[in-house]
Design an enzyme around this catalytic site. Structure first.
Site, PDB file in Angstrom:
ATOM      1  CG  ASP A 248     -15.833  -8.675   0.881  1.00 52.63           C
ATOM      2  OD1 ASP A 248     -16.059  -8.887   2.087  1.00 52.63           O
ATOM      3  OD2 ASP A 248     -16.129  -7.612   0.306  1.00 52.63           O
TER       4      ASP A 248
ATOM      5  CD  GLU B  50     -18.932 -11.220   3.800  1.00 49.97           C
ATOM      6  OE1 GLU B  50     -19.238 -10.586   4.816  1.00 49.97           O
ATOM      7  OE2 GLU B  50     -18.736 -10.662   2.714  1.00 49.97           O
TER       8      GLU B  50
HETATM    9  C1  BGC Z   1     -16.509  -7.355   4.992  1.00 45.39           C
HETATM   10  C2  BGC Z   1     -16.665  -6.023   5.653  1.00 45.39           C
HETATM   11  C3  BGC Z   1     -16.665  -4.945   4.580  1.00 45.39           C
HETATM   12  C4  BGC Z   1     -17.696  -5.251   3.483  1.00 45.39           C
HETATM   13  C5  BGC Z   1     -17.535  -4.380   2.287  1.00 45.39           C
HETATM   14  C6  BGC Z   1     -17.751  -7.414   4.132  1.00 45.39           C
HETATM   15  O1  BGC Z   1     -18.443  -8.413   3.974  1.00 45.39           O
HETATM   16  O2  BGC Z   1     -16.450  -8.421   5.894  1.00 45.39           O
HETATM   17  O3  BGC Z   1     -15.676  -5.799   6.607  1.00 45.39           O
HETATM   18  O4  BGC Z   1     -16.978  -3.720   5.164  1.00 45.39           O
HETATM   19  O5  BGC Z   1     -17.560  -6.567   3.038  1.00 45.39           O
HETATM   20  O6  BGC Z   1     -16.375  -4.740   1.603  1.00 45.39           O
END
Ligand code: BGC
Length: 558
Positions: free
Chosen positions: A203, A245
Site C-alpha cells: 500500500d 500501489e
Molecule cells: C488504499 C486506500 C487507503 C489508503 C490509505 C490506499 O492506497 O487503497 O483504501 O485509504 O491507502 O491507507
C-alpha cells in the site's frame, strides 16, 4: 494445480477481496475467513489464479482496515490465525495463490507503537513516527485526501508535538529514516511469508521517506528500502511477489520495477480512466497515448490492469480537462464524487450496458499486463452512493436471491453495510446463483474469457504493436509471443463500424476467432476489412495456416 513457474504472475488472473464483504461464515453480519473458505470452490470454478485480500488486521476501522493497529495478528471479527492458515491450505489445494495488503507507510493511531511514541520524547518508540515542533516542514508535499484533510501535520496534545501523516490524521506515518522501523516492517513481512502467503500488495509505497525541499514522493531512499525488501524475499522465499500501489505517472512508476529487482508488479493507474474515456468519447487516442507514454519494463515484471477497486475511481492521474470530462460523463450527480475521483462500481458507470462491460473487460484481458477483477464486478454488482466515504462500492457480495443476498444469515439490521437492493442492481436481480444457471450471463461470459485468456501466454507475456487504421473509433493491436500472433480489435463506438487493417505481413493466414473458433476470410495482399457491431470486439489468432485445425478428416476447401 498451482503453477511452479516463478513468473506465474505474468499469466495470472487476479481477484480482489475484502474479507469483510465476501461471505459471513458465523452469522454475525460481517464477512470472515470461514465464509471465504466456503467460496474458494466458486473462485476455482471462475478460473481465478490469485486473490488479493484487503487488510484483515486489528483496526479501529476508520479507514476500513488500512489503519492497522497490529500487523501481526488477525482481527477477531474475521477469525483466527488458524483460519488464515486453513484458507492458505485450501486455496493452494485448488491452485489459487493468496496475496495480502502490507500497509508499510502508516499505522493507526491506536497502534501500540504510536501510543508509546506519543508518551514522551524519551519513549523507545518516539523515533517510530515523524514528530516535529512545527507544521512548516515538508511544505511541498501535497495532501492526498483533500476532501477530509487540511494538512499533513496534526498536533498531538499528549506528545505536545506535530506528527506527519500522508493520509487520514488518525494514520500517522512511520518514520523510515529510523532503521528500527525498517527492520520492524521487514519482520512483519517475513512473519506473513513464513505462514505461506504468496506475496503482498504494498500500500501507498511512494510515501515511505520524507526529505525537505522535495514533494516527499518516489524518493531514492524509498526505492533503496523497497529493493532491500525484495532482496530479503529473493534470499529466502520462492515464487512470492510484490505488487506496488503507486498512483503515479508511468515514468514515475517505472523505477518501482528497478532492474527487475524491486517490485514484480505495479498497478497501471493512469491507463484505467483512459479506458473509460476511450469508450465514452469513441476514440482510441487516450488509450494508445497512455501506452506511448508507458516505458518498457524488465522482462520479469508485469503491469496489473484494473477497471475498478475498493477505492474511488481515481482521477489523480488526469489533467484538469480530462478530470472535468470524466466527472461530466460518469459522475454528473455530485454525490457520486469522492476525493479526486468517482465512488461508483463498474456496471453503473457503464449504464449497466453489457456490451460496454464486455468491451472494457476484453481490453484489460488483452492489453499488456495481468488483469485483476474487483469482487462482484464479475456479476455486474451495483453500488450505493448514499453510503459514506468509499463504502458505496464495498457492500456485501451478492450470492443468491435469499435473505441478505446469501451473504449472511443474520438479522439484516446487523449487516456491516446494507446489501444493494434497488430494482436494477439489487440482489434479487444480480447474484451469483442465478447467473451460474444462465448460460449467457455476464458471469458465464467472464468465466469463459478467463479460460480463453489462459490458453494464450501472448496476453501476459507478448509484445504489443498498435495498428492505426483510418477509423479512429477502432482500437486494434497485435500481441506476439514466440510463434503466436493474436490480433485484437475493439469497436469503442455505440454504432457499428467497419475498419480496414493492413495485415499484408500475414497474407495467406486464415484468422481464427478464438472465442467462437470461427474461421475468418484468409488475409490477402489487400486491406483486411472487418465490420464490428456496436462495442464489438474480436480476438483473432493469426498463426494458423489454412490446413490447421480442420475438423475431422475432411480437407477444408478454402
Ligand atoms: C488504499 C486506500 C487507503 C489508503 C490509505 C490506499 O492506497 O487503497 O483504501 O485509504 O491507502 O491507507
Amino acid at each position: 494445480m498451482m503453477s511452479t513457474d516463478p513468473l506465474w504472475y505474468k499469466d495470472a488472473v487476479f481477484y480482489e477481496i475484502p474479507v469483510k464483504a465476501y461471505a459471513d461464515g458465523n452469522g454475525d453480519g460481517i464477512g470472515d475467513f470461514q465464509g471465504l473458505i466456503g467460496k474458494l470452490d466458486y473462485l476455482e470454478w471462475l478460473g481465478v489464479d490469485c486473490i488479493w485480500l484487503l487488510p484483515f488486521y486489528p483496526s479501529p476501522l476508520r479507514d476500513d482496515g488500512y489503519d492497522v493497529a497490529d500487523f501481526l495478528t488477525v482481527a477477531e471479527q474475521y477469525g483466527t490465525f488458524q483460519d488464515v492458515k486453513r484458507l492458505l491450505d485450501e486455496a493452494h489445494r485448488r491452485g489459487i495463490r493468496v496475496i495480502v495488503d502490507l500497509v508499510l507507510n502508516h499505522t493507526s493511531d491506536r497502534h501500540a507503537w504510536f501510543q508509546e511514541s506519543r508518551q514522551s520524547p524519551q519513549s523507545s518508540k518516539r523515533g517510530f513516527y515523524v514528530w516535529s515542533e512545527t507544521d512548516r516542514k515538508y511544505e511541498k508535499a501535497r495532501i492526498i485526501f483533500i476532501d477530509t484533510e487540511k494538512s499533513n501535520w496534526t498536533w498531538d496534545p499528549e506528545a505536545k508535538a506535530f506528527y506527519w501523516h500522508r493520509f487520514f490524521s488518525h494514520q500517522p506515518d512511520l518514520n523510515y529514516a529510523n532503521p528500527e522501523v525498517q527492520q520492524a516492517m521487514l519482520d512483519t513481512m517475513t512473519f506473513w511469508l513464513d505462514q505461506g502467503l504468496d506475496g503482498f500488495r504494498c500500500d501507498a509505497v511512494p510515501y515511505l521517506f520524507e526529505r525537505e525541499g522535495t514533494i516527499c514522493e518516489n524518493l531514492p531512499e524509498t526505492h533503496d528500502y523497497l529493493k532491500n525488501i525484495r532482496r530479503r524475499i529473493d534470499a529466502s522465499y520462492q515464487g512470492r511477489i510484490l505488487l506496488a500501489e503507486a498512483n503515479q505517472w508511468p515514468t514515475d512508476v517505472r523505477p518501482y520495477f528497478g532492474d527487475g529487482d524491486e517490485f514484480h508488479m505495479a498497478f497501471h493507474f493512469p491507463l484505467m480512466p483512459r479506458l473509460y474515456m476511450g469508450v465514452r468519447s469513441e476514440t482510441r487516442d487516450p488509450i494508445i497515448d497512455m501506452f506511448t507514454h508507458t516505458p518498457e519494463i524488465p522482462p520479469n515484471c508485469q503491469w496489473c490492469l484494473f477497471l475498478r477497486n475498493h477505492d474511488e475511481l481515481t482521477l489523480e492521474m488526469c489533467s484538469g480537462e480530462e478530470r472535468d470530462y470524466m466527472y461530466y460523463t460518469y459522475a454528473r450527480d455530485p454525490s457520486m464524487r469522492r476525493n479526486i475521483g468517482i465512488g461508483r462500481r463498474l456496471a453503473p458507470l457503464l449504464d449497466n450496458d453489457r456490451r460496454k462491460i464486455e468491451l472494457l473487460h476484453s481490453l484489460v484481458f488483452t492489453l499488456p499486463g495481468s488483469p485483476i477483477i474487483y469482487y462482484g464486478d464479475e456479476i455486474g454488482m451495483g453500488d450505493n452512493i448514499k453510503l459514506k466515504d468509499r463504502d458505496g462500492v464495498r457492500t456485501p457480495m451478492q450470492w443468491t436471491m435469499d435473505r441478505n443476498a446469501g451473504f449472511s444469515g443474520c438479522d439484516p439490521a446487523q449487516l456491516y453495510l446494507p446489501v444493494v437492493a434497488d430494482a436494477v442492481y439489487g440482489y434479487q436481480a444480480v447474484n451469483v446463483e442465478s447467473q451460474k444457471e444462465a448460460p449467457h450471463s455476464l458471469l458465464q461470459w467472464m468465466k469463459r474469457m478467463i479460460s480463453v485468456r489462459k490458453r494464450f501466454p501472448a496476453f501476459g507475456r507478448g509484445t504489443i504493436t498498435f495498428l492505426r487504421p483510418a477509423n479512429g473509433k477502432v482500437l486494434a493491436y497485435l500481441r506476439r509471443y514466440d510463434d503466436v500472433v493474436l490480433l485484437l480489435v475493439h469497436n469503442l463506438a455505440e454504432s457499428s463500424q467497419a475498419v480496414e487493417l493492413d495485415l499484408t505481413a500475414f497474407a495467406g493466414t486464415t484468422p481464427m476467432e478464438v472465442l467462437g473458433e470461427a474461421r475468418f476470410p484468409t488475409v490477402t495482399e489487400r486491406s483486411y476489412v472487418l465490420t464490428l457491431a456496436p462495442y464489438g470486439y474480436y480476438w483473432l489468432d493469426l498463426t494458423l495456416t489454412p490446413s490447421d485445425g480442420a475438423y475431422g478428416i475432411e480437407q477444408m476447401v478454402l
